[in-house]
Design a protein around this motif. Structure first.
Motif, PDB file in Angstrom:
ATOM      1  N   TYR A 144       0.856  -1.182   0.000  1.00 11.75           N
ATOM      2  CA  TYR A 144       0.000   0.000   0.000  1.00 11.75           C
ATOM      3  C   TYR A 144       0.890   1.230   0.000  1.00 11.75           C
ATOM      4  O   TYR A 144       2.069   1.154   0.337  1.00 11.75           O
ATOM      5  CB  TYR A 144      -0.888   0.023   1.257  1.00 11.75           C
ATOM      6  CG  TYR A 144      -1.921  -1.068   1.275  1.00 11.75           C
ATOM      7  CD1 TYR A 144      -3.203  -0.845   0.755  1.00 11.75           C
ATOM      8  CD2 TYR A 144      -1.635  -2.317   1.802  1.00 11.75           C
ATOM      9  CE1 TYR A 144      -4.158  -1.846   0.768  1.00 11.75           C
ATOM     10  CE2 TYR A 144      -2.587  -3.328   1.819  1.00 11.75           C
ATOM     11  CZ  TYR A 144      -3.845  -3.085   1.297  1.00 11.75           C
ATOM     12  OH  TYR A 144      -4.788  -4.073   1.305  1.00 11.75           O
ATOM     13  N   ASN A 201       0.809   3.765   2.098  1.00 12.74           N
ATOM     14  CA  ASN A 201       1.171   4.035   3.484  1.00 12.74           C
ATOM     15  C   ASN A 201       2.057   2.902   4.017  1.00 12.74           C
ATOM     16  O   ASN A 201       1.615   1.763   4.109  1.00 12.74           O
ATOM     17  CB  ASN A 201      -0.122   4.170   4.302  1.00 12.74           C
ATOM     18  CG  ASN A 201       0.095   4.310   5.778  1.00 12.74           C
ATOM     19  OD1 ASN A 201       1.214   4.289   6.281  1.00 12.74           O
ATOM     20  ND2 ASN A 201      -1.003   4.442   6.496  1.00 12.74           N
ATOM     21  N   ASN A 228       0.563   0.620   6.709  1.00  9.66           N
ATOM     22  CA  ASN A 228      -0.631  -0.167   6.441  1.00  9.66           C
ATOM     23  C   ASN A 228      -0.276  -1.634   6.180  1.00  9.66           C
ATOM     24  O   ASN A 228       0.369  -1.957   5.180  1.00  9.66           O
ATOM     25  CB  ASN A 228      -1.388   0.420   5.246  1.00  9.66           C
ATOM     26  CG  ASN A 228      -2.748  -0.195   5.058  1.00  9.66           C
ATOM     27  OD1 ASN A 228      -3.266  -0.884   5.926  1.00  9.66           O
ATOM     28  ND2 ASN A 228      -3.335   0.057   3.905  1.00  9.66           N
ATOM     29  N   GLY A 247       0.018   8.266   7.829  1.00  8.27           N
ATOM     30  CA  GLY A 247      -0.027   7.015   8.588  1.00  8.27           C
ATOM     31  C   GLY A 247       0.751   7.108   9.888  1.00  8.27           C
ATOM     32  O   GLY A 247       0.340   6.542  10.910  1.00  8.27           O
TER      33      GLY A 247
END
Length: 165
Positions: free
Chosen positions: A84, A86, A89, A122
């Protein structure tokens, strides 16, 4: 404050995206390497984040996935693989940083407006203080870098060196 340096998605495939992207990455590497050297001198963590893109055949074990030799990350650095934008994540990044006592992340890498900015947000979601290292961001669209810097907290290399003592 205990920071870690994150080197995000500086991978061989992205140098082939466009001449603008290759130039931006090459320019950013000077600051990324300066940050790596500073963090090593202070015995602080360096984290290499690499993006997996199966549809682009950018997977571990392929040349496209590798970090260029010009980037001074080491096999002994923490390496995180992500799928992903981020970097937090569905990866072990937050836990690995907490285990090392990290509360602040200094972000560098590619692509400023995508993965770097997603990781910045994030970090906030995981209660880390994110800061961008000026000069160390890359993008295929040059004007996106100052935009990302305007909406984020940024530190220059000189100021970072002073802060870290």
């Amino acid at each position: 404050m205990k920071p870690a340096l994150l080197v995000i998605d500086v991978q061989k495939q992205f140098f082939d995206e466009s001449p603008e992207t290759a130039r931006s990455l090459t320019n950013a590497i000077e600051y990324i390497n300066a940050g790596i050297a500073l963090f090593r001198a202070k015995n602080l963590p360096v984290v290499c984040v690499q993006d997996i893109g199966e549809e682009d055949e950018r997977v571990p074990g392929t040349t496209r996935f590798e970090v260029p030799e010009s980037v001074k990350v080491l096999p002994s650095d923490l390496h995180i693989h992500k799928t992903y934008g981020n970097s937090f994540n569905k990866t072990p990044l937050a836990g690995a940083l907490r285990e090392r006592g990290v509360d602040t992340v200094i972000l560098t890498g590619y692509c400023a407006e995508y993965c770097v900015l997603s990781t910045y947000r994030g970090a906030l979601d995981h209660d880390f203080t994110p800061i961008l290292l000026r000069g160390s961001l890359a993008s295929g669209v040059a004007e996106n870098i100052p935009f990302v810097e305007r909406i984020s907290d940024v530190i220059s290399y000189g100021a970072l060196k002073q802060v870290l003592g």
